[in-house]
Design a protein around this motif. Structure first.
Motif, PDB file in Angstrom:
ATOM      1  N   GLY A  22       0.771  -1.221   0.000  1.00 41.46           N
ATOM      2  CA  GLY A  22       0.000   0.000   0.000  1.00 41.46           C
ATOM      3  C   GLY A  22       0.804   1.273   0.000  1.00 41.46           C
ATOM      4  N   GLY A  23       2.095   1.191   0.110  1.00 40.53           N
ATOM      5  CA  GLY A  23       2.896   2.391   0.079  1.00 40.53           C
ATOM      6  C   GLY A  23       2.952   3.114   1.400  1.00 40.53           C
ATOM      7  N   GLN A  24       1.817   3.359   1.997  1.00 42.64           N
ATOM      8  CA  GLN A  24       1.791   4.042   3.275  1.00 42.64           C
ATOM      9  C   GLN A  24       1.609   3.008   4.372  1.00 42.64           C
ATOM     10  OE1 GLN A  24      -1.263   6.961   3.099  1.00 42.64           O
ATOM     11  NE2 GLN A  24      -0.475   7.886   1.246  1.00 42.64           N
ATOM     12  N   ILE A  25       2.247   3.245   5.501  1.00 46.22           N
ATOM     13  CA  ILE A  25       2.226   2.267   6.580  1.00 46.22           C
ATOM     14  C   ILE A  25       1.211   2.702   7.637  1.00 46.22           C
ATOM     15  CG2 ILE A  25       3.654   0.983   8.212  1.00 46.22           C
ATOM     16  CD1 ILE A  25       4.487   0.668   5.298  1.00 46.22           C
ATOM     17  N   PHE A  26      -0.051   2.669   7.272  1.00 45.29           N
ATOM     18  CA  PHE A  26      -1.102   2.902   8.242  1.00 45.29           C
ATOM     19  C   PHE A  26      -2.349   2.194   7.770  1.00 45.29           C
ATOM     20  CE2 PHE A  26      -1.412   6.355   5.226  1.00 45.29           C
ATOM     21  CZ  PHE A  26      -2.756   6.428   4.972  1.00 45.29           C
ATOM     22  N   ALA A  27      -3.247   1.936   8.701  1.00 42.06           N
ATOM     23  CA  ALA A  27      -4.446   1.168   8.378  1.00 42.06           C
ATOM     24  C   ALA A  27      -5.590   2.091   7.982  1.00 42.06           C
ATOM     25  CB  ALA A  27      -4.870   0.327   9.582  1.00 42.06           C
ATOM     26  N   ALA A  28      -6.447   1.582   7.125  1.00 40.57           N
ATOM     27  CA  ALA A  28      -7.659   2.301   6.790  1.00 40.57           C
ATOM     28  C   ALA A  28      -8.652   2.131   7.935  1.00 40.57           C
ATOM     29  CB  ALA A  28      -8.249   1.737   5.487  1.00 40.57           C
ATOM     30  N   GLU A  29      -9.499   3.120   8.117  1.00 40.61           N
ATOM     31  CA  GLU A  29     -10.513   3.020   9.159  1.00 40.61           C
ATOM     32  C   GLU A  29     -11.545   1.975   8.766  1.00 40.61           C
ATOM     33  OE1 GLU A  29     -10.534   4.624  12.094  1.00 40.61           O
ATOM     34  OE2 GLU A  29      -8.599   5.469  11.542  1.00 40.61           O
ATOM     35  N   GLY A  30     -12.198   1.364   9.750  1.00 41.27           N
ATOM     36  CA  GLY A  30     -13.219   0.373   9.486  1.00 41.27           C
ATOM     37  C   GLY A  30     -12.632  -0.978   9.151  1.00 41.27           C
ATOM     38  N   SER A  31     -13.495  -1.872   8.691  1.00 41.22           N
ATOM     39  CA  SER A  31     -13.018  -3.214   8.370  1.00 41.22           C
ATOM     40  C   SER A  31     -13.185  -3.481   6.879  1.00 41.22           C
ATOM     41  CB  SER A  31     -13.797  -4.247   9.185  1.00 41.22           C
ATOM     42  OG  SER A  31     -15.164  -4.178   8.861  1.00 41.22           O
ATOM     43  N   PHE A  32     -12.397  -4.432   6.399  1.00 39.76           N
ATOM     44  CA  PHE A  32     -12.465  -4.790   4.988  1.00 39.76           C
ATOM     45  C   PHE A  32     -13.680  -5.688   4.766  1.00 39.76           C
ATOM     46  CE2 PHE A  32      -7.669  -4.493   5.475  1.00 39.76           C
ATOM     47  CZ  PHE A  32      -7.619  -3.185   5.029  1.00 39.76           C
ATOM     48  N   LYS A  33     -14.516  -5.304   3.848  1.00 37.02           N
ATOM     49  CA  LYS A  33     -15.756  -6.045   3.570  1.00 37.02           C
ATOM     50  C   LYS A  33     -15.564  -7.121   2.511  1.00 37.02           C
ATOM     51  CE  LYS A  33     -18.354  -2.947   5.874  1.00 37.02           C
ATOM     52  NZ  LYS A  33     -17.902  -2.932   7.238  1.00 37.02           N
ATOM     53  N   VAL A  38     -11.192 -15.637   2.289  1.00 40.41           N
ATOM     54  CA  VAL A  38      -9.858 -15.642   1.699  1.00 40.41           C
ATOM     55  C   VAL A  38      -8.852 -16.270   2.666  1.00 40.41           C
ATOM     56  CG1 VAL A  38      -9.193 -13.330   2.504  1.00 40.41           C
ATOM     57  CG2 VAL A  38      -8.196 -14.229   0.426  1.00 40.41           C
ATOM     58  N   ASN A  39      -7.928 -17.044   2.102  1.00 36.87           N
ATOM     59  CA  ASN A  39      -6.874 -17.651   2.897  1.00 36.87           C
ATOM     60  C   ASN A  39      -6.057 -16.551   3.553  1.00 36.87           C
ATOM     61  OD1 ASN A  39      -5.080 -19.565   3.955  1.00 36.87           O
ATOM     62  ND2 ASN A  39      -3.784 -19.487   2.147  1.00 36.87           N
ATOM     63  N   GLY A  40      -5.834 -16.623   4.868  1.00 32.84           N
ATOM     64  CA  GLY A  40      -5.049 -15.637   5.579  1.00 32.84           C
ATOM     65  C   GLY A  40      -5.857 -14.452   6.083  1.00 32.84           C
ATOM     66  N   LYS A  41      -7.175 -14.561   6.064  1.00 32.69           N
ATOM     67  CA  LYS A  41      -8.052 -13.460   6.481  1.00 32.69           C
ATOM     68  C   LYS A  41      -7.670 -12.935   7.864  1.00 32.69           C
ATOM     69  CE  LYS A  41     -12.909 -12.438   7.425  1.00 32.69           C
ATOM     70  NZ  LYS A  41     -14.281 -12.957   7.306  1.00 32.69           N
ATOM     71  N   SER A  57      -9.253   1.104  -0.096  1.00 29.68           N
ATOM     72  CA  SER A  57     -10.230   2.067   0.420  1.00 29.68           C
ATOM     73  C   SER A  57     -10.514   1.657   1.862  1.00 29.68           C
ATOM     74  CB  SER A  57     -11.520   2.051  -0.411  1.00 29.68           C
ATOM     75  OG  SER A  57     -12.263   0.869  -0.153  1.00 29.68           O
ATOM     76  N   ALA A  58     -11.373   2.376   2.519  1.00 28.45           N
ATOM     77  CA  ALA A  58     -11.691   2.070   3.915  1.00 28.45           C
ATOM     78  C   ALA A  58     -12.345   0.702   4.086  1.00 28.45           C
ATOM     79  CB  ALA A  58     -12.606   3.151   4.487  1.00 28.45           C
ATOM     80  N   SER A  59     -13.041   0.232   3.056  1.00 27.95           N
ATOM     81  CA  SER A  59     -13.752  -1.036   3.193  1.00 27.95           C
ATOM     82  C   SER A  59     -13.257  -2.134   2.251  1.00 27.95           C
ATOM     83  CB  SER A  59     -15.245  -0.819   2.959  1.00 27.95           C
ATOM     84  OG  SER A  59     -15.469  -0.371   1.643  1.00 27.95           O
ATOM     85  N   GLN A  60     -12.270  -1.840   1.416  1.00 30.05           N
ATOM     86  CA  GLN A  60     -11.784  -2.829   0.450  1.00 30.05           C
ATOM     87  C   GLN A  60     -10.288  -3.050   0.582  1.00 30.05           C
ATOM     88  OE1 GLN A  60     -13.110  -1.169  -3.356  1.00 30.05           O
ATOM     89  NE2 GLN A  60     -14.340  -3.031  -3.561  1.00 30.05           N
ATOM     90  N   PHE A  61      -9.925  -4.333   0.638  1.00 30.88           N
ATOM     91  CA  PHE A  61      -8.521  -4.726   0.612  1.00 30.88           C
ATOM     92  C   PHE A  61      -8.131  -5.229  -0.779  1.00 30.88           C
ATOM     93  CE2 PHE A  61      -5.108  -7.907   1.306  1.00 30.88           C
ATOM     94  CZ  PHE A  61      -4.152  -7.047   1.820  1.00 30.88           C
ATOM     95  N   LEU A  62      -9.097  -5.756  -1.515  1.00 30.27           N
ATOM     96  CA  LEU A  62      -8.880  -6.377  -2.829  1.00 30.27           C
ATOM     97  C   LEU A  62      -7.820  -7.470  -2.744  1.00 30.27           C
ATOM     98  CD1 LEU A  62      -9.060  -3.302  -5.251  1.00 30.27           C
ATOM     99  CD2 LEU A  62     -10.886  -4.880  -4.583  1.00 30.27           C
ATOM    100  N   ILE A  98       1.843 -12.360  -7.109  1.00 26.21           N
ATOM    101  CA  ILE A  98       1.170 -12.828  -5.902  1.00 26.21           C
ATOM    102  C   ILE A  98       0.038 -11.859  -5.599  1.00 26.21           C
ATOM    103  CG2 ILE A  98       3.205 -13.975  -4.941  1.00 26.21           C
ATOM    104  CD1 ILE A  98       3.510 -11.583  -3.034  1.00 26.21           C
ATOM    105  N   THR A  99      -0.922 -12.339  -4.860  1.00 24.75           N
ATOM    106  CA  THR A  99      -2.047 -11.483  -4.506  1.00 24.75           C
ATOM    107  C   THR A  99      -1.697 -10.657  -3.272  1.00 24.75           C
ATOM    108  OG1 THR A  99      -3.065 -13.109  -3.033  1.00 24.75           O
ATOM    109  CG2 THR A  99      -3.686 -13.198  -5.386  1.00 24.75           C
TER     110      THR A  99
END
Length: 125
Positions: A22-33, A38-41, A57-62, A98-99
């Motif tokens: 992600g380039g930046q070392i901080f978490a998005a607010e909220g949870s990934f929907k 997914v393996n490793g959730k 995004s705040a709700s997507q990890f892709l 890799i994903t």
């Protein structure tokens, strides 16, 4: 000396993967929907909760999006430390994509390796 090289390899791998995620070392607010089953959730959520990765995004990890291969030597050495694993046919393909989920698992494993193999640094007083 070997322990220092091991720690350096793990730190390098963790750093490179965190930038790839992600380039930046901080978490998005909220949870990934979009993690679903997914393996490793759990590891992805743990890394996000620790502020080490963020989503697109705040709700997507892709989790199925690809990460471009880089620094294959560090990744290959990480096999020895169980940071990454071989594929189902017993091969390691450093140039294959890799994903994001797979990269997050490697980052988590690198951090676990560092926790279990703490080593004194010359900078400690």
């Amino acid at each position: 000396m070997n322990m220092k090289k091991s720690a350096l390899t793990a730190i390098t791998t963790a750093s490179l993967l965190s930038f790839s995620l992600g380039g930046q070392i901080f978490a998005a607010e909220g949870s990934f929907k979009d993690l679903g089953s997914v393996n490793g959730k759990e590891k992805i959520i743990s890394l996000k909760d620790q502020g080490l990765i963020k989503g697109v995004s705040a709700s997507q990890f892709l989790p199925q999006n690809k990460v471009t291969p880089s620094y294959q030597g560090s990744i290959q050495r990480s096999l020895k430390y169980n940071i990454t694993t071989l594929d189902a046919s017993g091969k390691f393909n450093p140039k294959s994509e890799i994903t994001r989920a797979e990269a997050a698992i490697m980052l988590y494993n690198a951090l676990e390796y560092l926790k279990s193999h703490s080593v004194e640094t010359p900078f400690q007083e």
